[in-house]
Scaffold this motif. Structure first.
Motif, PDB file in Angstrom:
ATOM      1  N   MET A  27       0.554  -1.196  -0.081  1.00  0.00           N
ATOM      2  CA  MET A  27      -0.154  -0.132  -0.063  1.00  0.00           C
ATOM      3  C   MET A  27       0.985   1.342  -0.188  1.00  0.00           C
ATOM      4  O   MET A  27       0.590   2.204  -0.713  1.00  0.00           O
ATOM      5  N   SER A  28       1.860   1.367   0.760  1.00  0.00           N
ATOM      6  CA  SER A  28       2.661   2.257   0.861  1.00  0.00           C
ATOM      7  C   SER A  28       3.838   2.793  -0.201  1.00  0.00           C
ATOM      8  O   SER A  28       4.231   3.788  -0.576  1.00  0.00           O
ATOM      9  N   GLY A  29       3.909   1.592  -0.861  1.00  0.00           N
ATOM     10  CA  GLY A  29       4.993   1.765  -2.058  1.00  0.00           C
ATOM     11  C   GLY A  29       6.391   1.636  -1.457  1.00  0.00           C
ATOM     12  O   GLY A  29       7.484   1.896  -2.336  1.00  0.00           O
ATOM     13  N   LEU A  30       6.534   1.174  -0.236  1.00  0.00           N
ATOM     14  CA  LEU A  30       7.846   1.032   0.382  1.00  0.00           C
ATOM     15  C   LEU A  30       8.374  -0.504   0.123  1.00  0.00           C
ATOM     16  O   LEU A  30       7.544  -1.157   0.170  1.00  0.00           O
ATOM     17  N   ALA A  31       9.664  -0.665   0.499  1.00  0.00           N
ATOM     18  CA  ALA A  31      10.240  -1.699   0.302  1.00  0.00           C
ATOM     19  C   ALA A  31       9.867  -2.645   1.597  1.00  0.00           C
ATOM     20  O   ALA A  31       9.671  -1.832   2.623  1.00  0.00           O
ATOM     21  N   ALA A  32       9.628  -3.750   1.477  1.00  0.00           N
ATOM     22  CA  ALA A  32       9.198  -4.623   2.668  1.00  0.00           C
ATOM     23  C   ALA A  32      10.330  -4.571   3.804  1.00  0.00           C
ATOM     24  O   ALA A  32      10.122  -4.665   5.057  1.00  0.00           O
ATOM     25  N   ASP A  33      11.431  -4.865   3.420  1.00  0.00           N
ATOM     26  CA  ASP A  33      12.695  -4.738   4.212  1.00  0.00           C
ATOM     27  C   ASP A  33      12.880  -3.511   4.930  1.00  0.00           C
ATOM     28  O   ASP A  33      13.289  -3.316   6.096  1.00  0.00           O
ATOM     29  N   ASP A  34      12.382  -2.201   4.587  1.00  0.00           N
ATOM     30  CA  ASP A  34      12.087  -0.934   5.247  1.00  0.00           C
ATOM     31  C   ASP A  34      10.991  -1.028   6.233  1.00  0.00           C
ATOM     32  O   ASP A  34      11.182  -0.224   7.259  1.00  0.00           O
ATOM     33  N   VAL A  35       9.743  -1.742   5.781  1.00  0.00           N
ATOM     34  CA  VAL A  35       8.540  -1.508   6.467  1.00  0.00           C
ATOM     35  C   VAL A  35       8.703  -2.236   7.667  1.00  0.00           C
ATOM     36  O   VAL A  35       8.310  -1.913   8.617  1.00  0.00           O
ATOM     37  N   ARG A  36       9.277  -3.388   7.683  1.00  0.00           N
ATOM     38  CA  ARG A  36       9.184  -4.344   8.774  1.00  0.00           C
ATOM     39  C   ARG A  36       9.849  -3.756  10.213  1.00  0.00           C
ATOM     40  O   ARG A  36       9.126  -4.080  11.187  1.00  0.00           O
ATOM     41  N   PRO A  37      11.058  -3.207   9.880  1.00  0.00           N
ATOM     42  CA  PRO A  37      11.605  -2.659  11.303  1.00  0.00           C
ATOM     43  C   PRO A  37      10.737  -1.394  11.702  1.00  0.00           C
ATOM     44  O   PRO A  37      10.733  -1.176  12.959  1.00  0.00           O
ATOM     45  N   MET A  38      10.060  -0.864  10.664  1.00  0.00           N
ATOM     46  CA  MET A  38       9.412   0.192  11.091  1.00  0.00           C
ATOM     47  C   MET A  38       8.183  -0.240  11.970  1.00  0.00           C
ATOM     48  O   MET A  38       7.785   0.309  13.183  1.00  0.00           O
ATOM     49  N   VAL A  39       7.422  -1.214  11.400  1.00  0.00           N
ATOM     50  CA  VAL A  39       6.297  -1.851  12.123  1.00  0.00           C
ATOM     51  C   VAL A  39       6.816  -2.524  13.539  1.00  0.00           C
ATOM     52  O   VAL A  39       6.151  -2.116  14.500  1.00  0.00           O
ATOM     53  N   SER A  40       7.865  -2.962  13.721  1.00  0.00           N
ATOM     54  CA  SER A  40       8.349  -3.479  14.925  1.00  0.00           C
ATOM     55  C   SER A  40       8.560  -2.109  15.974  1.00  0.00           C
ATOM     56  O   SER A  40       8.164  -2.156  17.038  1.00  0.00           O
ATOM     57  N   GLY A  41       8.925  -1.134  15.463  1.00  0.00           N
ATOM     58  CA  GLY A  41       9.311  -0.029  16.236  1.00  0.00           C
ATOM     59  C   GLY A  41       7.615   0.371  16.608  1.00  0.00           C
ATOM     60  O   GLY A  41       7.534   1.066  17.842  1.00  0.00           O
ATOM     61  N   PHE A  42       6.604   0.722  15.896  1.00  0.00           N
ATOM     62  CA  PHE A  42       5.232   1.054  15.943  1.00  0.00           C
ATOM     63  C   PHE A  42       4.584  -0.024  17.191  1.00  0.00           C
ATOM     64  O   PHE A  42       3.960   0.307  18.128  1.00  0.00           O
ATOM     65  N   VAL A  43       4.896  -1.358  17.133  1.00  0.00           N
ATOM     66  CA  VAL A  43       4.475  -2.289  18.174  1.00  0.00           C
ATOM     67  C   VAL A  43       5.199  -1.983  19.358  1.00  0.00           C
ATOM     68  O   VAL A  43       4.559  -2.048  20.552  1.00  0.00           O
TER      69      VAL A  43
END
Lengths: 188, 148
Positions: A27-43
């Protein structure tokens, strides 16, 4: 305050409410490898709840997204331009909802499908008027074009099936996004 | 007007989104996206819940449909809507623009039965065990209860 990439990812979850990290990358158009650590931070910050890979936005995360929206369009002239665009969108939105309903009720009639696609293509053109106000709206154009191509190739799930990036899903999220930009509530 | 059915008291009718027959669940009033998110975080509870949206805006509950709630009841809106489109896809029992009869609201925890046939949907409250029920003609039901 969220940076632009964090906003793109967290806003994707805000609009969908529940999604996987892979969904958020698409959805965001960003690379999955960039999104995963971002999501971990959100969690870690309890903005997002991770239920076995299914991510659910939490009230604190919603507040972060809403805070970003509240400052995204501070120029009154830009706000007015978007408000005028939204007024035009409302009539095309009513037409789109009716056309998708017709498509469902006719079990995918080809002419009904053509009408849905024509309305989406009209919206894609119209989005060009507001991508200068919010460049990230180009992401909706990218998603619409990809899903129109899927429908053209015979995959009718991409008309309105909720579990894929269907035209109806994208439309729904765009509508929500513009309402948030303008600080307006839905009336439906 | 629909009438009571054995074990259930009719409370109103609205638009049915998709004809999926009869389904039961427990009412929960959801009035904001935040309440919806809270419910969404408890997937077992979602499946037994009939989400009741008392306000005029109904679209915000659409994401809940991905988790297959027992049903949705709204007091506004029509099947020709975002909520209707998603509900039709998932074949979730949805009664929209419910007009209640004999009550002003549906309290949380109320056991409901949704009957979605054709273009109309009826909502019933499960009768409490032993509650006397009597039909319009005053007849006693076969299960020993009396419709009222």
């Amino acid at each position: 305050m969220l940076n632009d990439h964090q906003f793109l990812v967290l806003n994707s979850l805000y609009l969908k409410k529940m999604a996987s990290a892979g969904d958020l990358a698409a959805m965001s158009g960003l690379a999955a490898d960039d999104v995963r650590p971002m999501v971990s931070g959100f969690v870690d910050q309890e903005w997002v709840l991770d239920i076995g890979g299914e991510l659910v936005i939490q009230p604190e995360g919603m507040a972060e997204v809403e805070g970003y929206y509240s400052q995204a369009l501070s120029d009154p002239a830009q706000r007015e331009a978007l408000a005028q665009w939204y007024t035009r969108f409302e009539s095309i939105n009513s037409r789109f909802i009716k056309q998708v309903t017709d498509w469902q009720e006719t079990e995918g009639d080809a002419r009904a499908q053509d009408r849905v696609i024509a309305t989406v293509e009209r919206l894609i053109k119209s989005l060009g008027e507001i991508t200068q106000l919010a460049p990230r709206y180009a992401g909706y154009v990218r998603r619409f074009e990809r899903s129109v191509a899927m429908v053209d190739q015979g995959n009718s799930d991409f008309v309105c099936t909720p579990t894929v990036d269907s035209l109806h899903n994208i439309w729904f999220e765009l509508h929500e996004d513009v309402l948030l930009m303008l600080g307006k509530d839905r009336t439906e | 007007m629909a009438s009571d059915i054995p074990g259930y008291r009719y409370i109103g009718q609205g638009y049915s989104v998709v004809p999926v027959g009869r389904h039961e669940g427990i009412a929960m009033n959801i009035t904001s996206p935040r309440e919806m998110i809270k419910l969404m975080s408890n997937l077992d509870k979602v499946k037994e819940t009939v989400v009741v949206t008392p306000g005029g805006t109904t679209t915000f509950v659409a994401p809940l449909l991905y988790k297959k709630p027992a049903g949705i009841v709204t007091f506004a809106g029509t099947p020709e809507s975002h909520l209707g489109i998603v509900g039709r896809n998932f074949r979730i029992p949805i009664v929209m623009t419910l007009e209640l009869e004999g009550m002003d609201s549906i309290p949380d925890g109320t056991p409901l039965l949704l009957e979605c046939e054709g273009k109309l949907g009826s909502v019933y409250v499960k009768a409490e065990p032993g509650a006397a029920q009597q039909s319009e003609d005053g007849s006693v039901l076969g299960d020993g209860s009396v419709l009222g």
